[in-house]
Write a protein that holds these residues in place. Sequence first.
Motif: not given
Length: 91
Positions: A52-56, A38-49, A86-88
Amino acid sequence: MGEELSGLSVKDLHGMESQLEMSLRGIHMKKGNLIHHENVELCKKVTQIREENSELYNKIYGIRDGEAANRNVFLTNGSSMREDPHPPIHL
């Protein structure tokens, strides 16, 4: 659940105790593995998010991929994107 234990010998009780301990170890190992996965999957999701945040962020502020990788992007408050992952975003 313990009602029939009075007739067992000490050796039998030790055997049952060993079986219980082995079963508990197996349960703990399985639970640990599940939590690890579960931790591995959550780390993958965090990286993906984060990606995505950087792209946005880059889309909002009009930064091309090459430019974002080669220089710091300064925000209106003076901090850079590399300093704060995570800049505003001021819209």
